[in-house]
Design a protein around this motif. Structure first.
Motif, PDB file in Angstrom:
ATOM      1  N   GLY A 110       0.818  -1.216   0.000  1.00  0.00           N
ATOM      2  CA  GLY A 110       0.000   0.000   0.000  1.00  0.00           C
ATOM      3  C   GLY A 110       0.845   1.256   0.000  1.00  0.00           C
ATOM      4  O   GLY A 110       0.545   2.230  -0.700  1.00  0.00           O
ATOM      5  N   PHE A 111       1.916   1.245   0.789  1.00  0.00           N
ATOM      6  CA  PHE A 111       2.836   2.390   0.837  1.00  0.00           C
ATOM      7  C   PHE A 111       3.439   2.640  -0.545  1.00  0.00           C
ATOM      8  O   PHE A 111       3.511   3.773  -1.008  1.00  0.00           O
ATOM      9  CB  PHE A 111       3.931   2.131   1.874  1.00  0.00           C
ATOM     10  CG  PHE A 111       4.910   3.261   2.026  1.00  0.00           C
ATOM     11  CD1 PHE A 111       4.674   4.282   2.934  1.00  0.00           C
ATOM     12  CD2 PHE A 111       6.071   3.299   1.265  1.00  0.00           C
ATOM     13  CE1 PHE A 111       5.577   5.326   3.077  1.00  0.00           C
ATOM     14  CE2 PHE A 111       6.977   4.343   1.395  1.00  0.00           C
ATOM     15  CZ  PHE A 111       6.728   5.362   2.312  1.00  0.00           C
ATOM     16  N   LEU A 112       3.870   1.555  -1.220  1.00  0.00           N
ATOM     17  CA  LEU A 112       4.498   1.701  -2.531  1.00  0.00           C
ATOM     18  C   LEU A 112       3.493   2.100  -3.617  1.00  0.00           C
ATOM     19  O   LEU A 112       3.875   2.701  -4.620  1.00  0.00           O
ATOM     20  CB  LEU A 112       5.238   0.422  -2.920  1.00  0.00           C
ATOM     21  CG  LEU A 112       6.528   0.165  -2.136  1.00  0.00           C
ATOM     22  CD1 LEU A 112       7.074  -1.226  -2.439  1.00  0.00           C
ATOM     23  CD2 LEU A 112       7.567   1.235  -2.406  1.00  0.00           C
ATOM     24  N   GLN A 113       2.206   1.778  -3.441  1.00  0.00           N
ATOM     25  CA  GLN A 113       1.201   2.248  -4.399  1.00  0.00           C
ATOM     26  C   GLN A 113       1.098   3.766  -4.356  1.00  0.00           C
ATOM     27  O   GLN A 113       0.902   4.406  -5.373  1.00  0.00           O
ATOM     28  CB  GLN A 113      -0.155   1.615  -4.101  1.00  0.00           C
ATOM     29  CG  GLN A 113      -0.255   0.182  -4.545  1.00  0.00           C
ATOM     30  CD  GLN A 113      -1.598  -0.453  -4.171  1.00  0.00           C
ATOM     31  OE1 GLN A 113      -2.379   0.117  -3.424  1.00  0.00           O
ATOM     32  NE2 GLN A 113      -1.835  -1.633  -4.708  1.00  0.00           N
ATOM     33  N   LYS A 114       1.252   4.332  -3.157  1.00  0.00           N
ATOM     34  CA  LYS A 114       1.195   5.791  -2.996  1.00  0.00           C
ATOM     35  C   LYS A 114       2.533   6.444  -3.307  1.00  0.00           C
ATOM     36  O   LYS A 114       2.576   7.626  -3.645  1.00  0.00           O
ATOM     37  CB  LYS A 114       0.793   6.140  -1.564  1.00  0.00           C
ATOM     38  CG  LYS A 114      -0.587   5.690  -1.175  1.00  0.00           C
ATOM     39  CD  LYS A 114      -0.852   5.973   0.284  1.00  0.00           C
ATOM     40  CE  LYS A 114      -2.114   5.280   0.753  1.00  0.00           C
ATOM     41  NZ  LYS A 114      -2.245   5.318   2.213  1.00  0.00           N
TER      42      LYS A 114
END
Length: 176
Positions: A110-114
């Motif tokens: 999720g962090f890397l999607q943002k």
């Protein structure tokens, strides 16, 4: 050079409004904080253990720190209970923890999607009594992201503090 430094400091002060207050006010604030602490604390904050960086390509990140910067880079360790694979980079006075998603439910995914290029995820600070720290921080209305400590990458109990209660920084506390 001085003009550039002054501009940098001016812009940084805007990010940290407390830096704009006069020194006596800061001293008064610091003194009022210490008056709320117990005379004999049951837990103590220790040293910075690591800075964790989420990376989209773990092998590329490992190669950069090892081959370009010449750092000591550890092996990849999968931590399925945390949904990550980790690699520690030894920096002498502290470490970096490279984080990569492990599974679709990984918080790092999720962090890397943002943050497609990756980036700083959290800092980890050592404590001498994590259970006392949890109780004390809950009393101080600091949100803890799990009901109880979990075993972290170093095989020691860890907890995470909510970034909204920590100046926008996700803070991990690790038992020493």
């Amino acid at each position: 050079m001085a003009r550039v430094l002054k501009a940098v400091i001016s812009s940084a002060v805007g990010l940290f409004p407390r830096l704009q207050t006069p020194v006596p006010t800061v001293r008064t604030f610091a003194m009022s904080l210490s008056s709320h602490q117990a005379a004999d604390p049951v837990w103590n904050l220790g040293r910075l253990n690591h800075v964790a960086v989420a990376v989209p390509d773990l092998e590329k990140a490992k190669a950069f720190y090892k081959n370009v910067l010449g750092a000591q880079v550890g092996e990849t360790v999968p931590l399925p209970e945390h949904g990550v694979s980790v690699v520690f980079v030894n920096l002498g006075n502290t470490k970096m923890e490279l984080l990569h998603p492990l599974g679709n439910d990984s918080p790092i995914a999720g962090f890397l999607q943002k943050n497609k290029a990756g980036g700083m995820h959290h800092i980890c600070i050592e404590v001498d009594n994590i259970n006392a720290a949890v109780m004390d921080l809950k009393d101080k209305k600091i949100r803890i992201l799990s009901e109880e400590a979990k075993i972290g990458a170093h095989g020691k109990p860890v907890i995470f503090l909510h970034p909204k209660d920590c100046g926008g920084v996700l803070v991990e506390l690790e038992q020493v």
